[in-house]
Design an enzyme around this catalytic site. Structure first.
Site, PDB file in Angstrom:
ATOM      1  N   ASP A   1     -16.893  13.759   0.837  1.00 35.70           N
ATOM      2  CA  ASP A   1     -16.430  12.515   0.127  1.00 35.70           C
ATOM      3  C   ASP A   1     -15.345  13.059  -0.775  1.00 35.70           C
ATOM      4  O   ASP A   1     -15.158  14.196  -1.014  1.00 35.70           O
ATOM      5  CB  ASP A   1     -17.795  12.067  -0.198  1.00 35.70           C
ATOM      6  CG  ASP A   1     -17.471  10.455  -0.920  1.00 35.70           C
ATOM      7  OD1 ASP A   1     -16.505   9.973  -0.357  1.00 35.70           O
ATOM      8  OD2 ASP A   1     -18.310   9.987  -1.715  1.00 35.70           O
TER       9      ASP A   1
ATOM     10  N   GLU B   1      -9.655  12.590  -0.749  1.00 36.00           N
ATOM     11  CA  GLU B   1      -8.449  12.352  -0.416  1.00 36.00           C
ATOM     12  C   GLU B   1      -7.121  12.939  -1.001  1.00 36.00           C
ATOM     13  O   GLU B   1      -5.889  13.271  -0.415  1.00 36.00           O
ATOM     14  CB  GLU B   1      -8.242  10.914  -1.092  1.00 36.00           C
ATOM     15  CG  GLU B   1      -8.954   9.734  -0.352  1.00 36.00           C
ATOM     16  CD  GLU B   1     -10.459   9.776  -0.455  1.00 36.00           C
ATOM     17  OE1 GLU B   1     -11.112   9.318   0.468  1.00 36.00           O
ATOM     18  OE2 GLU B   1     -11.105  10.034  -1.635  1.00 36.00           O
TER      19      GLU B   1
ATOM     20  N   ASP C   1     -16.104   2.642   1.340  1.00 43.64           N
ATOM     21  CA  ASP C   1     -16.711   1.844   0.351  1.00 43.64           C
ATOM     22  C   ASP C   1     -16.601   0.379   0.570  1.00 43.64           C
ATOM     23  O   ASP C   1     -16.065  -0.373  -0.154  1.00 43.64           O
ATOM     24  CB  ASP C   1     -16.532   1.982  -1.106  1.00 43.64           C
ATOM     25  CG  ASP C   1     -16.853   3.523  -1.432  1.00 43.64           C
ATOM     26  OD1 ASP C   1     -17.682   4.053  -0.755  1.00 43.64           O
ATOM     27  OD2 ASP C   1     -16.450   4.160  -2.479  1.00 43.64           O
TER      28      ASP C   1
END
Length: 794
Positions: free
Chosen positions: A406, A409, A483
């Site tokens: 997670d 990015e 999300d």
């Protein structure tokens, strides 16, 4: 204040920068060297090369002969393609056996045709260009019948005609909606379907890129903030052929471990060992299947990766072993941010080994994430990737076989939401700024994690879930859509998002079932679980502050329906597993938009609220509250209602009733579907499989069924089972032929039950030429069960 009404204040005028691109101009000279056509133009250089007969690469550089080095996305080397070139006064033609590239000289404009003369792509009057900002762009003609699919993880409808999309991996917690452009994945690839035929384009540029299918009715463009214009054209001519071609150069998904296809339960966070044990016991007591429990950031010591909090989780090894003995895997989260702490071993190793991202001046870049001030491994360096992968021995030594990446990015808690673009990545001695390498970070973290675990698991297959990625991420990870929220609109949006991910070479994807943020309801969770039964990835996940949404959270009535559909997932696993095998070989996804199978049918072009599993099963979920009917479109053929056995005519829209207990499912006549049994987890064996046959009066039906051990890579060495089922009706005799095509693995089941749907009165059934007893259809039945011992397969 961009998210307030101030953004449209009438006194606050904003203007487009009006970037003017300079065309590369007209032809000057060319040479054909080592089967690469190099063209010098007035204002730039163009190279044309063939990767296969049906894949051509176009590269433009304003300053010099283009580099033919590829990004990390491309793993295939060019094949030795026979190339023929010829020149006329106004054009240059260069051809393979399947494609012809026509270069108009004045000014240079490129068109590409297949070997049947079908135009695939043609530059419009603007052609290729660049500007003073070093941005590059290419303009293509848009046909009135063009429909666009792919582009990875994007909101809005299935067909992306009329959309403008940015590729820039972004942490987006704000509600996802059609206005949100850049999400966690950047897949600069799309497929065009025109009059039933298809072709594709992959723009291999890692800078921020933009695909503009919106600003004009007769042209589209793709552009990048830097680098070369470098794109591949895939000839098709079918949508599945385009996927095979694209996944040939960017890679295909390995077959996942079977446990990764079961039902998974998560929350941000299950905060203690006791809570995790109680959760697992609830699943056992309520007879709800479960294959994985996830540990979010609270399992760590101060959010330090590769640690456990000793107070919250005093005995992680015992917990993980006890759950594994019960058939449940533990999947912990691992983020890239490493806490700045001189007493923390990972930070020590990173600093001493010069493994963190740095500025060109040599100082380490720090950003705030969950642990506070943190450094980030420079995963563009192969040695750093190896080190990062090796750190996962901390988890694999505990018996963990799955990891959840997670914040990769990479996400940083600042105004830009990511790393300083001036950071300079080592890139194995070819330094690049973060502006160029940003979109690759999640892909490289996935490679490091997957390959590291693969080396540590003694032949078992790792499972990796990743939020961020670039083209090629399917080689390492499963993608979830980030999300989302507990809104019906987000349930609706999940379908085209996952379908377009599948059309972008990523077969293994799914949303957070029930929605991550906000509060779910019993009805929403029930309908979403029904969808999750057939999305490739099936996980329930919710944020800490939200109402609980485990399967039993909304009372017994909802729990019973949710249990039924989680169990149904395990019933369908043999069929799904075969489709995952197909995806690993061909790149064709498990979850498919109808347009993939029916590209000539205009009703499928933007059909967003239905999807297919394989070629013959349509799932048409209810996606609105308090709704117990819906319109379902069924393409050509005859379709059988999975629950009622009613036969519906294809090529028509039907109004279908569906109470809360019912997920509308339709099976095409001619289909063959393999089912297993309800079980607590995939660790339990199927004692039998059920083969559902939906024979047609005319024609032959066939299905190739696949099985292996579900755990290891032994299938790569030929240790798998594969057989073909074929049915046909001749003179009132249904002939079932079983042909074992590969038998280097013996399936766990001992009996196959053939369930035959919709036979005529008095029809006789033969299996491999042998008449079966007691199989003549009774007048009050539409289904016949024929048990076959597994030894009869041989």
């Amino acid at each position: 204040m961009q998210d307030t009404s101030f953004a449209i204040h009438p006194g606050r005028k904003t203007y487009s920068n009006g970037s003017i691109y300079q065309s590369i101009g007209s032809f000057v000279s060319y040479n054909l060297e080592e089967k690469v056509l190099n063209i010098k133009a007035e204002n730039g250089h163009v190279s044309i090369s063939f990767y296969r007969d049906d894949i051509v690469r176009i590269t433009m550089n304003p300053k010099r002969t283009p580099s033919l080095k590829t990004s990390f996305a491309v793993i295939k080397m060019p094949e030795d393609v026979d190339v023929v070139g010829r020149e006329t006064n106004g054009e240059i033609h260069v051809s393979s056996n399947k494609l012809t590239v026509v270069i108009k000289k004045t000014p240079i404009r490129i068109s590409i045709f297949d070997n049947h003369g079908r135009l695939l792509v043609r530059e419009n009057e603007a052609g290729m260009g660049f500007n003073e900002k070093k941005e590059v762009i290419c303009f293509k003609e848009m046909d009135k019948d063009d429909h666009f699919y792919g582009f990875g993880e994007k909101t809005s409808f299935l067909d992306k005609r009329g959309e403008k999309m940015t590729m820039w991996n972004s942490d987006v917690y704000a509600p996802h909606n059609p206005e949100i452009d850049a999400l966690y994945q950047s897949i600069p690839y799309f497929m065009t379907i025109r009059n039933g035929d298809a072709h594709g384009i992959f723009f291999d540029n890692t800078f921020k890129t933009v695909f503009d299918m919106k600003s004009s009715n007769d042209s589209y463009s793709f552009s990048a903030e830097g680098g070369q214009l470098d794109y591949y054209v895939f000839a098709g001519p079918t949508p599945k052929a385009v996927l095979e071609q694209y996944s040939e150069i960017t890679g295909r998904m390995p077959i996942p471990p079977k446990w990764a296809l079961g039902y998974h339960q998560s929350r941000y966070s299950y905060e203690t060992e006791q809570e995790v044990r109680e959760l697992a016991n609830n699943f056992f007591e309520k007879n709800i299947p479960l294959d994985a429990i996830y540990l979010d950031i609270h399992y760590m010591d101060g959010y330090r990766v590769f640690t456990f909090d000793e107070e919250r989780f005093p005995n992680p090894a015992g917990l993980i072993q006890d759950l594994k003995d019960a058939g449940i895997h533990v999947v912990p989260i691992v983020d890239p941010g490493v806490k700045e702490d001189p007493e923390y071993f990972v930070y020590q190793e990173g600093v001493k080994g010069d493994r963190f991202c740095k500025y060109i001046e040599g100082n380490i870049y720090f950003g705030d994430v969950w642990p506070g001030k943190s450094a980030f491994p420079d995963l563009t360096n192969s040695n750093v990737r190896k080190w990062w992968g090796e750190k996962h021995k901390f988890y694999t030594d505990l018996g963990i076989e799955g990891i959840w990446n997670d914040m990769n990015e990479p996400a940083v808690f600042n105004e830009t939401k990511t790393m300083d673009l001036r950071v300079m990545h080592d890139n194995d001695g070819d330094p690049k700024t973060h502006r160029e390498m940003h979109n690759l970070y999640g892909l490289l973290m996935g490679e490091a994690t997957y390959e590291g675990m693969k080396a540590q698991l003694n032949g078992n297959r790792p499972f990796l879930l990743t939020r961020a990625g670039f083209a090629g991420v399917q080689r390492y990870g499963t993608v979830w859509t980030g999300d989302n929220r507990s809104f019906w609109e987000h349930l609706q949006m999940a379908l085209p998002m996952c379908m377009n991910l599948g059309l972008s070479g990523i077969p293994f994807s799914g949303p957070d079932v029930g929605g991550f943020a906000h509060d779910s309801t019993g009805q929403l969770l029930t309908r979403w679980t029904q969808v999750g039964t057939f999305t490739p990835y099936f996980r329930n996940h919710s944020v800490l502050e939200s109402i609980r949404q485990e399967p039993w959270s909304f009372g017994e009535d909802y729990e019973n329906i949710i249990r039924k559909y989680i169990q149904e997932r395990y019933v369908w696993l043999p069929y799904l597993y075969t489709l995952f095998r197909e995806a690993s070989v061909t790149g064709v996804p498990v979850m498919r938009p109808l347009v993939l199978e029916y590209p000539d049918d205009k009703h499928t072009f933007n059909l967003t609220d239905q999807f297919m599993i394989g070629s013959n099963v349509i799932i048409a979920p209810i996606l609105k509250p308090d709704t117990y009917h819906r319109v379902v479109y069924l393409p050509e053929g005859s379709w059988v209602n999975y629950w009622t056995e009613d036969i519906l005519e294809g090529g028509k829209h039907h109004l279908i009733q569906a109470n809360l207990e019912t997920l509308p499912i339709f099976v095409k006549k001619g289909a063959i579907i393999t089912h297993g049994t309800v079980k607590r987890s995939t660790e339990m064996k199927d004692s039998e499989i059920t083969v559902h046959l939906y024979p047609t009066e005319n024609g032959i039906s066939s299905f190739t069924y696949y099985e292996d051990d579900g755990k290891t890579f032994a299938y790569n060495n030929g240790q798998y089972f594969q057989c073909n089922f074929e049915t046909k009706i001749v003179d009132q005799i249904l002939e079932i032929d079983i042909k074992v095509e590969h038998d280097q693995f013996k399936p766990e089941w001992e009996k196959a039950i053939f369930v035959i749907h919709g036979l005529n009165e008095g029809m006789i059934i033969k299996v491999n030429g042998t008449l079966q007893g007691n199989v003549i259809k009774q007048s009050d039945s539409t289904i016949i069960r024929v048990p076959i011992d597994s030894e009869q397969f041989y």
